[in-house]
Design a protein around this motif. Structure first.
Motif, short mmCIF file in Angstrom:
data_model
loop_
_atom_site.label_atom_id
_atom_site.label_comp_id
_atom_site.label_asym_id
_atom_site.label_seq_id
_atom_site.Cartn_x
_atom_site.Cartn_y
_atom_site.Cartn_z
N ASP A 1 0.83 -1.21 0.00
CA ASP A 1 0.00 0.00 0.00
C ASP A 1 0.87 1.26 0.00
N ALA A 2 1.96 1.23 0.80
CA ALA A 2 2.85 2.39 0.88
C ALA A 2 3.55 2.62 -0.45
N LEU A 3 3.96 1.54 -1.11
CA LEU A 3 4.62 1.67 -2.42
C LEU A 3 3.67 2.24 -3.46
N VAL B 1 8.82 6.07 1.25
CA VAL B 1 8.02 4.98 1.82
C VAL B 1 7.99 5.06 3.34
N GLY B 2 9.16 5.28 3.93
CA GLY B 2 9.24 5.33 5.39
C GLY B 2 8.36 6.41 5.97
N GLN B 3 8.38 7.60 5.37
CA GLN B 3 7.58 8.70 5.90
C GLN B 3 6.10 8.43 5.71
N ILE B 4 5.74 7.75 4.60
CA ILE B 4 4.33 7.37 4.40
C ILE B 4 3.86 6.47 5.52
N LEU B 5 4.69 5.51 5.89
CA LEU B 5 4.33 4.58 6.97
C LEU B 5 4.20 5.30 8.31
N VAL B 6 5.08 6.30 8.54
CA VAL B 6 4.99 7.08 9.78
C VAL B 6 3.71 7.90 9.79
N ASP B 7 3.42 8.58 8.68
CA ASP B 7 2.22 9.42 8.60
C ASP B 7 0.95 8.61 8.79
N LYS B 8 0.97 7.32 8.34
CA LYS B 8 -0.21 6.46 8.52
C LYS B 8 -0.30 5.90 9.93
N GLY B 9 0.76 6.11 10.75
CA GLY B 9 0.76 5.60 12.11
C GLY B 9 1.11 4.13 12.23
N ILE B 10 1.63 3.55 11.14
CA ILE B 10 1.98 2.11 11.15
C ILE B 10 3.27 1.89 11.92
#
Length: 576
Positions: free
Chosen positions: A23-25, A35-44
Motif C-alpha cells: 500500500d505504501a509503495l 516509503v518510510g515517511q508514508i508509513l509514519v504518517d499512517k501511524g503504522i
C-alpha cells in the motif's frame, strides 16, 4: 552486495506486513513521498522506528538534537534557506569534516550543495523531520530568515500599496519580499510563543519587538525603507483604510502557521515617525488549557471551583494588565459551560469565539457600552453573565444589580490584590450594603516566568533580595533555582509562564465588616485567619519548588509591610 531497502528491513523486523508495504509503495508512486515517511504518517510505525531502520540500512549514526547545544559558528556555515529546503542542520565541525543531521541522508543534491557552500567533507547523521525543523527554528534567528527574504531586494524599489487581501495571499503575490517578510514576522512570533508583535518606527530604523512571557524582546529590524510597505501590507490584510494615517485604527486577520489558524488583532497608532503597528496573537490552542494547568494549588483550586459553581452573585478577577485575567475568565467559562445554561458575555474585544456562549462585542462609538449591553442582556434571561471589565460606576452598578437578581456574574477589575477590590467598588459609588450582598469572592493573580527546565541551576540570591522577601533566616533551607540561559530558551533562562493566585471569599462576618466600613488592614487580617494566602506567599511556594526564581517573584510582586507578619508566620518549610 545490494543494500536492502527500507521496506524490506521493516518487514524483517516485524514492524510492518507485506500488504502494508505494498500500500505504501502504491502511494509512493502517486505522491512521490518516501516509503518510510508514508508509513509514519499512517501511524503504522513510529518516527524512532524509521530512524533506527535508516541508521541500520545506511550504516550511519542516529542523533538526538534535543541533547545537543550547537555552536553558532557551525550554524552560520549553512544558510537558513538551504537548511529548510533540504530539512537538515549542521551539528559540529572537526577539522575539514562537517557533520550534518539530515531527514533524508540519501539526498545527493543536498550533500553536493553543502560541499560547495562549506568547502568541507560532509558526514551524515540521521534525525527526524520534526526534530530538525524544531532545531532550525531554535538556532536560526529572524535575522537569518529576513536576509534570505530581502537580501536582494533593491533599495530604491517602492510600491504604493500591496494588493493582497489576507496573510495567505494569492500564489502570484506570495513571492513579493514584503509579503514574505510579514509572514515571517508572524510565523516566528507564533513559534516563539509571543503574545504580541510591536512594529515601531524610529527616526532612522524600524524596530520589531516580540512580547514573550510578558517581557519585550527585540528582533532583527527590517530596512527602514520598507516601513510604509510593511504597514500598508498589514493594514490591507486587516481590512483597514490604507490611506488613513492620521488616526488610530483597529482590525483583525487570520494567519495559518504550521497548519494552525491563528487569529490576529491589529492596532495602529500614529507617531511622529510613522504608524506604530501592534499585532496581538490569539492562539486558540490556549482554550485547551484546563483550570488545573493555570497554576492553582490543589487547595485553592478546590475553593475556586466551588465558588464558580454558585447559582448567583458577583465574582471578580483582579490584577494589572497582562496578568492573565482574560485567560482565567475563559478557563472558567469552559469549565461551567453546558447545554443547560444560558451564558452571555459582553467583551471589548471578543478575543475567542466559544461554543454555546453568546458573545457580544462592545462598541462605544455606536453607543453599545458595557452598561447599555447589560440592560439588554438581562432581558435575554441569562443564567451566567461575563463582563469583560468593570470600567465605570454605571457598569459596576449594573453588575451588582444583576448579581442581586439571581444571576452569576463574572468580571475583572484593575487592582493590585484581592482585598483592595472591595474598596474599589465602594469608591466607584456602590453602596457598602450592596457590595456586601452581591460580592461572593475576589481572585487576584499574576503571571511569573518559569525557569527553563533545560538550564535551571541552583544559585544563591543576593542578600538584598533575601531581605526584601524576609527570608534571611531560612535561606539555607531553600534550594533556590534559576535558569542560566541556553539555546532552548533564547538565552533568557525562562520557558513558559505560570500563575499565582490569592482568593478572598465573602462570608457573613466579612460582609458585616464591609457594611461597617472596616479598614482594609483589618479585613486582610480576618481573611488571613480564614486561610487567605497573599500573592507573595503563593509565589514563595513556587520558588521553594524550583519552578520560578526569587528574582522573578520580586519583579512581579511588591511585598507590603502589612504582609510581613504573615510571611514571618508562614515561612517556607522545605520537605526532607
Amino acid at each position: 552486495m545490494a543494500r536492502k531497502k527500507t521496506g524490506n528491513i521493516l518487514i524483517e523486523k516485524g514492524l510492518i506486513s507485506g500488504a502494508e508495504l505494498a500500500d505504501a509503495l502504491e502511494e509512493q508512486r502517486n505522491t512521490g513521498h518516501k516509503v518510510g515517511q508514508i508509513l509514519v504518517d499512517k501511524g503504522i510505525i513510529s518516527q524512532d522506528q524509521l530512524l533506527d531502520t535508516l541508521s541500520e540500512r545506511l550504516n550511519i549514526p542516529k542523533i538526538s538534537l534535543d541533547s545537543l547545544v550547537i555552536d553558532p559558528n557551525v550554524i552560520a556555515m549553512v544558510p537558513v534557506e538551504v537548511a529548510r529546503r533540504y530539512c537538515l542542520i549542521p551539528v559540529f565541525k572537526i577539522a575539514k569534516a562537517l557533520t550534518v543531521a539530515m531527514a533524508d541522508p540519501l539526498n545527493i543534491i543536498a550533500i553536493e550543495e553543502l560541499k560547495y557552500l562549506t568547502k568541507c567533507d560532509i558526514k551524515r547523521v540521521v534525525s527526524g523531520h520534526r526534530e530538525i525543523n524544531s532545531a532550525i527554528d531554535q538556532y536560526y534567528s529572524v535575522a537569518d530568515s529576513m536576509y534570505g527574504v530581502i537580501g536582494t531586494y533593491p533599495e530604491e524599489k517602492k510600491k504604493e500599496e500591496t494588493r493582497a487581501q489576507s496573510v495567505q495571499a494569492p500564489a502570484q503575490e506570495q513571492d513579493t519580499p514584503v509579503i514574505k517578510l510579514v509572514n515571517l514576522l508572524i510565523s516566528q512570533a507564533v513559534k516563539d510563543k509571543a503574545s504580541d508583535i510591536h512594529i515601531e518606527p524610529d527616526e532612522k530604523q524600524l524596530r520589531v519587538r516580540y512580547r514573550i512571557n510578558g517581557v519585550m524582546h527585540e528582533e532583527a529590524s527590517p530596512p527602514k525603507n520598507l516601513q510604509s510597505e510593511i504597514t500598508s501590507r498589514i493594514k490591507v490584510a486587516a481590512n483597514m483604510d490604507v490611506s488613513e494615517k492620521r488616526l488610530p485604527q483597529d482590525g483583525r486577520m487570520l494567519a495559518n502557521v504550521d497548519g494552525e489558524d491563528i487569529d490576529l488583532r491589529i492596532s495602529t497608532l500614529p507617531t511622529i515617525h510613522g504608524e506604530k503597528v501592534v499585532i496581538r496573537i490569539l492562539d486558540r490552542r490556549i482554550l485547551n488549557i484546563g483550570m488545573e494547568e493555570l497554576g492553582f494549588s490543589e487547595s485553592l483550586l478546590a475553593q475556586w471551583q466551588e465558588l464558580i459553581h454558585l447559582k448567583e452573585g458577583l465574582i471578580l478577577i483582579t490584577g494589572p494588565t497582562s496578568s492573565g485575567k482574560t485567560t482565567t475568565l475563559y478557563g472558567v467559562l469552559q469549565e461551567i459551560n453546558s447545554i443547560e445554561k444560558n451564558i452571555i458575555t459582553i467583551e471589548d474585544p471578543v478575543e475567542y469565539s466559544l461554543p454555546l456562549i453568546n458573545q457580544v462585542q462592545a462598541h462605544e462609538k455606536a453607543g453599545l457600552t458595557f452598561a447599555s449591553s447589560l440592560r439588554s442582556i438581562l432581558r435575554q434571561n441569562p443564567d451566567i453573565i461575563m463582563i469583560g471589565e468593570i470600567r465605570d460606576t454605571e457598569t459596576a452598578a449594573m453588575a451588582v444589580r444583576s448579581a442581586l437578581t439571581g444571576h452569576l456574574v463574572f468580571s475583572t477589575l484593575h487592582t493590585n490584590d484581592a482585598p483592595t477590590a472591595i474598596n474599589r467598588l465602594i469608591d466607584m459609588g456602590i453602596e457598602k450594603y450592596l457590595v456586601a450582598s452581591a460580592l461572593k469572592g475576589v481572585l487576584a493573580q499574576r503571571l511569573l516566568r518559569n525557569n527553563c527546565p533545560n538550564c535551571s541551576q541552583t544559585y544563591a540570591p543576593p542578600e538584598y533580595q533575601l531581605k526584601i522577601a524576609n527570608l534571611e533566616g531560612v535561606a539555607k533551607e531553600i534550594r533556590f533555582m534559576h535558569g542560566e540561559g541556553c539555546s532552548r530558551c533564547r538565552r533568557t533562562g525562562f520557558k513558559g509562564q505560570t500563575g499565582i493566585f490569592e482568593l478572598i471569599r465573602i462570608d457573613d462576618a466579612l460582609a458585616e465588616m464591609i457594611i461597617n466600613g472596616t479598614p482594609e488592614a483589618q479585613i486582610k487580617n480576618y481573611a488571613l485567619q480564614k486561610g487567605y494566602r497573599p500573592l507573595f506567599q503563593a509565589g514563595l511556594e513556587k520558588v521553594d519548588s524550583g519552578q520560578v526564581s526569587l528574582e522573578e517573584l520580586l519583579r512581579c510582586i511588591s511585598i507590603k509591610e502589612s504582609d510581613l507578619p504573615a510571611m514571618q508566620a508562614e515561612r517556607i518549610t522545605v520537605s526532607a
